[in-house]
Scaffold this active site. Structure first.
Site, mmCIF file in Angstrom:
data_model
loop_
_atom_site.group_PDB
_atom_site.id
_atom_site.type_symbol
_atom_site.label_atom_id
_atom_site.label_comp_id
_atom_site.label_asym_id
_atom_site.label_seq_id
_atom_site.Cartn_x
_atom_site.Cartn_y
_atom_site.Cartn_z
ATOM 1 N N GLU A 291 0.854 -1.194 0.000
ATOM 2 C CA GLU A 291 0.000 0.000 0.000
ATOM 3 C C GLU A 291 0.886 1.239 0.000
ATOM 4 O O GLU A 291 1.861 1.295 0.747
ATOM 5 C CB GLU A 291 -0.901 0.018 1.237
ATOM 6 C CG GLU A 291 -1.754 1.285 1.297
ATOM 7 C CD GLU A 291 -2.582 1.401 2.567
ATOM 8 O OE1 GLU A 291 -3.518 0.605 2.741
ATOM 9 O OE2 GLU A 291 -2.272 2.292 3.383
ATOM 10 N N THR B 178 -3.974 4.832 -1.367
ATOM 11 C CA THR B 178 -5.016 5.343 -0.463
ATOM 12 C C THR B 178 -5.682 6.592 -1.043
ATOM 13 O O THR B 178 -5.165 7.247 -1.956
ATOM 14 C CB THR B 178 -4.460 5.681 0.937
ATOM 15 O OG1 THR B 178 -3.545 6.759 0.797
ATOM 16 C CG2 THR B 178 -3.772 4.490 1.566
ATOM 17 N N TYR B 179 -6.847 6.897 -0.459
ATOM 18 C CA TYR B 179 -7.650 8.048 -0.891
ATOM 19 C C TYR B 179 -7.964 8.847 0.358
ATOM 20 O O TYR B 179 -8.534 8.300 1.312
ATOM 21 C CB TYR B 179 -8.939 7.509 -1.513
ATOM 22 C CG TYR B 179 -9.717 8.526 -2.305
ATOM 23 C CD1 TYR B 179 -9.519 8.656 -3.679
ATOM 24 C CD2 TYR B 179 -10.660 9.344 -1.699
ATOM 25 C CE1 TYR B 179 -10.235 9.584 -4.419
ATOM 26 C CE2 TYR B 179 -11.379 10.272 -2.443
ATOM 27 C CZ TYR B 179 -11.164 10.380 -3.792
ATOM 28 O OH TYR B 179 -11.879 11.291 -4.532
ATOM 29 N N ALA C 62 -9.819 10.704 3.040
ATOM 30 C CA ALA C 62 -11.256 10.532 3.303
ATOM 31 C C ALA C 62 -12.067 11.695 2.739
ATOM 32 O O ALA C 62 -13.131 11.503 2.161
ATOM 33 C CB ALA C 62 -11.502 10.396 4.799
ATOM 34 N N HIS D 81 -8.123 3.073 -3.829
ATOM 35 C CA HIS D 81 -9.064 3.198 -2.711
ATOM 36 C C HIS D 81 -10.064 4.301 -3.040
ATOM 37 O O HIS D 81 -9.721 5.284 -3.704
ATOM 38 C CB HIS D 81 -8.342 3.597 -1.417
ATOM 39 C CG HIS D 81 -7.313 2.617 -0.937
ATOM 40 N ND1 HIS D 81 -6.917 2.532 0.381
ATOM 41 C CD2 HIS D 81 -6.586 1.666 -1.572
ATOM 42 C CE1 HIS D 81 -6.001 1.588 0.529
ATOM 43 N NE2 HIS D 81 -5.781 1.054 -0.660
ATOM 44 N N GLY E 116 -14.653 5.269 4.957
ATOM 45 C CA GLY E 116 -13.881 6.447 5.384
ATOM 46 C C GLY E 116 -14.376 6.924 6.738
ATOM 47 O O GLY E 116 -15.464 6.568 7.176
ATOM 48 N N GLN F 116 -7.290 -4.645 8.581
ATOM 49 C CA GLN F 116 -6.601 -3.586 9.312
ATOM 50 C C GLN F 116 -5.301 -4.183 9.846
ATOM 51 O O GLN F 116 -5.212 -5.400 10.062
ATOM 52 C CB GLN F 116 -7.503 -3.142 10.476
ATOM 53 C CG GLN F 116 -6.946 -2.070 11.368
ATOM 54 C CD GLN F 116 -6.733 -0.777 10.624
ATOM 55 O OE1 GLN F 116 -5.745 -0.650 9.891
ATOM 56 N NE2 GLN F 116 -7.631 0.174 10.794
ATOM 57 N N GLN G 73 5.846 6.210 15.186
ATOM 58 C CA GLN G 73 4.823 5.349 14.577
ATOM 59 C C GLN G 73 3.995 4.623 15.635
ATOM 60 O O GLN G 73 2.812 4.385 15.434
ATOM 61 C CB GLN G 73 5.553 4.301 13.741
ATOM 62 C CG GLN G 73 5.063 4.148 12.332
ATOM 63 C CD GLN G 73 5.855 3.041 11.667
ATOM 64 O OE1 GLN G 73 7.064 2.918 11.846
ATOM 65 N NE2 GLN G 73 5.186 2.212 10.921
ATOM 66 N N LYS H 183 7.941 3.415 2.145
ATOM 67 C CA LYS H 183 9.360 3.213 2.467
ATOM 68 C C LYS H 183 9.891 1.989 1.717
ATOM 69 O O LYS H 183 9.534 0.845 2.035
ATOM 70 C CB LYS H 183 9.537 2.994 3.975
ATOM 71 C CG LYS H 183 9.303 4.254 4.780
ATOM 72 C CD LYS H 183 9.516 3.958 6.245
ATOM 73 C CE LYS H 183 9.059 5.125 7.095
ATOM 74 N NZ LYS H 183 8.675 4.714 8.435
HETATM 75 P P1 FAD Z 1 -17.926 -0.061 6.639
HETATM 76 O O1 FAD Z 1 -17.758 -1.383 5.983
HETATM 77 O O2 FAD Z 1 -19.021 0.793 6.161
HETATM 78 O O3 FAD Z 1 -18.017 -0.333 8.212
HETATM 79 C C1 FAD Z 1 -18.022 0.738 9.150
HETATM 80 C C2 FAD Z 1 -18.842 0.363 10.379
HETATM 81 O O4 FAD Z 1 -20.214 0.180 10.010
HETATM 82 C C3 FAD Z 1 -18.429 -0.958 11.033
HETATM 83 O O5 FAD Z 1 -18.614 -0.811 12.416
HETATM 84 C C4 FAD Z 1 -19.411 -1.991 10.455
HETATM 85 O O6 FAD Z 1 -19.655 -3.051 11.373
HETATM 86 C C5 FAD Z 1 -20.652 -1.151 10.222
HETATM 87 N N1 FAD Z 1 -21.348 -1.555 8.983
HETATM 88 C C6 FAD Z 1 -20.797 -1.932 7.798
HETATM 89 N N2 FAD Z 1 -21.737 -2.192 6.874
HETATM 90 C C7 FAD Z 1 -22.926 -1.978 7.471
HETATM 91 C C8 FAD Z 1 -24.254 -2.063 7.026
HETATM 92 N N3 FAD Z 1 -24.558 -2.407 5.774
HETATM 93 N N4 FAD Z 1 -25.244 -1.766 7.925
HETATM 94 C C9 FAD Z 1 -24.957 -1.389 9.189
HETATM 95 N N5 FAD Z 1 -23.688 -1.277 9.669
HETATM 96 C C10 FAD Z 1 -22.693 -1.575 8.818
HETATM 97 N N6 FAD Z 1 -9.656 5.393 5.079
HETATM 98 C C11 FAD Z 1 -9.508 6.407 4.179
HETATM 99 O O7 FAD Z 1 -10.021 7.504 4.415
HETATM 100 N N7 FAD Z 1 -8.804 6.251 3.029
HETATM 101 C C12 FAD Z 1 -8.219 5.074 2.690
HETATM 102 O O8 FAD Z 1 -7.590 4.964 1.639
HETATM 103 C C13 FAD Z 1 -8.340 3.972 3.601
HETATM 104 N N8 FAD Z 1 -7.800 2.759 3.327
HETATM 105 C C14 FAD Z 1 -8.020 1.701 4.168
HETATM 106 C C15 FAD Z 1 -7.505 0.438 3.831
HETATM 107 C C16 FAD Z 1 -7.706 -0.659 4.683
HETATM 108 C C17 FAD Z 1 -7.177 -2.007 4.267
HETATM 109 C C18 FAD Z 1 -8.418 -0.490 5.913
HETATM 110 C C19 FAD Z 1 -8.596 -1.652 6.838
HETATM 111 C C20 FAD Z 1 -8.919 0.759 6.252
HETATM 112 C C21 FAD Z 1 -8.746 1.863 5.386
HETATM 113 N N9 FAD Z 1 -9.270 3.127 5.693
HETATM 114 C C22 FAD Z 1 -9.099 4.174 4.804
HETATM 115 C C23 FAD Z 1 -9.972 3.362 6.955
HETATM 116 C C24 FAD Z 1 -11.508 3.130 6.849
HETATM 117 O O9 FAD Z 1 -12.088 4.101 6.011
HETATM 118 C C25 FAD Z 1 -12.101 3.216 8.264
HETATM 119 O O10 FAD Z 1 -11.634 2.126 9.019
HETATM 120 C C26 FAD Z 1 -13.598 3.356 8.379
HETATM 121 O O11 FAD Z 1 -13.909 3.657 9.739
HETATM 122 C C27 FAD Z 1 -14.410 2.122 8.029
HETATM 123 O O12 FAD Z 1 -14.379 1.845 6.692
HETATM 124 P P2 FAD Z 1 -15.088 0.492 6.138
HETATM 125 O O13 FAD Z 1 -14.978 0.543 4.664
HETATM 126 O O14 FAD Z 1 -14.596 -0.681 6.849
HETATM 127 O O15 FAD Z 1 -16.605 0.815 6.568
#
Ligand code: FAD
Length: 283
Positions: free
Chosen positions: A16, A47-48, A50, A76, A108, A178, A214, A274
């Protein structure tokens, strides 16, 4: 497309990267990508921001990975940065025209520039909603995020996995975790995910700790727990950057060796741009 890689190339090894901040020197990331290319990763994700503040750079970097480096790019995209369906259609069409067929669909987090009302009124509520429209528009590989230590807003693992299943049912082809440091947490999570009928590949997200600053970020931002042995080493070497870096890298190497031994679908390295770190782990 990335989803095809899993048939012939498991475990995958992916990286990533993140776009540089607005006023930073963009050439640094392109130099890093030229180096990453020599490690032959299965794919590289970008990444994007938020709030959408990295949009242009995310797109340009993903295009470079796909078209100049000849490596599958995973772009992303976050729900919070999508004002309406037209935005999504244009975004996907741009990717498609540039040969990119892979998207990591994310919700996000609420950016500082967004009020609670704006965040609550976002066009796509969850990554699952975004996935539905991406899949309806194009035959893309769609990835989703998952949380071995439970997403901070979920009431518990059971609810989180139930919601994760919704993403899969909308068409998510593979998952990236994560970051985590305790493999036992990951193995227990995989058992529960599989018991819930989720069969897609789950890539283990690893981030080697290579500096004292970190540590605070990782624990503070993601709530990730550090095993005692790692926490002790990091504390012991907090005034000795080289020793700390070595301890962090050694830990991730051991972590990765055990994951590979236990048949993990893939390793996704949060490279923090890095090259040295990615090379050390790769080798
Ligand atoms: P969701 O899948 O929508 O989940 C969020 C919460 O809502 C969870 O508690 C879940 O249980 C609940 N939920 C999910 N679906 C539903 C549903 N249909 N109905 C009711 N509840 C639901 N952030 C950035 O801004 N930019 C990035 O590039 C970025 N890259 C990431 C890459 C990885 C591999 C990971 C693990 C995280 C990344 N994040 C990034 C962070 C991420 O945006 C946050 O962790 C965010 O809080 C949750 O995103 P999600 O897509 O998992 O959300």
């Amino acid at each position: 497309m990335i989803k095809d890689l899993f048939h012939k190339n498991r475990p995958t090894y992916s990286l990533e990267v993140f776009p540089p901040k607005k006023d930073a020197d963009v050439s640094v990331i392109y130099d890093a990508l030229d180096q990453f290319k020599t490690l032959h990763p299965s794919f590289i994700s970008v990444t994007y921001g938020a709030g959408g503040n990295t949009a242009e750079n995310t797109f340009a970097i993903a295009s470079y990975i796909q078209n100049q480096c000849g490596i599958e790019a995973l772009t992303h995209l976050t729900c919070v940065a999508i004002p309406d369906k037209l935005f999504l259609t244009n975004f996907l069409t741009n990717l498609y025209r540039n040969g990119i067929r892979n998207l990591l669909a994310l919700r996000g987090d609420q950016p500082r520039t967004m009020t609670d009302e704006q965040f609550a009124a976002r066009y796509y509520e969850h990554a699952s909603d975004l996935t539905r429209d991406v899949k309806a528009a194009y035959d893309f590989s769609v990835a989703g995020a998952c949380y071995p230590e439970v997403h901070p807003e979920a009431s518990g693992m059971e609810e989180d996995i139930k919601n994760l299943k919704k993403k899969i049912d909308e068409g998510v082809d593979f998952l990236i975790t994560q970051m985590f440091y305790d493999n036992q947490v990951f193995f227990r999570f995989i058992e529960k995910v599989r018991a819930a009928g989720i069969e897609v590949p789950v890539l283990a997200g690893l981030m080697p700790i290579t500096s004292a600053s970190q540590v605070k970020n990782i624990v503070g931002m993601s709530g990730t727990k550090l095993p005692k042995k790692l926490a002790d080493d990091l504390e012991r070497f907090k005034d000795s950057p080289e020793d700390l870096k070595k301890a962090g890298l050694d830990f991730t190497k051991k972590q990765m060796a055990e994951l590979l031994e236990r048949g993990v679908d893939g390793i996704h390295l949060y490279s923090m741009n890095k090259v040295e770190t990615a090379r050390a782990i790769y080798e």
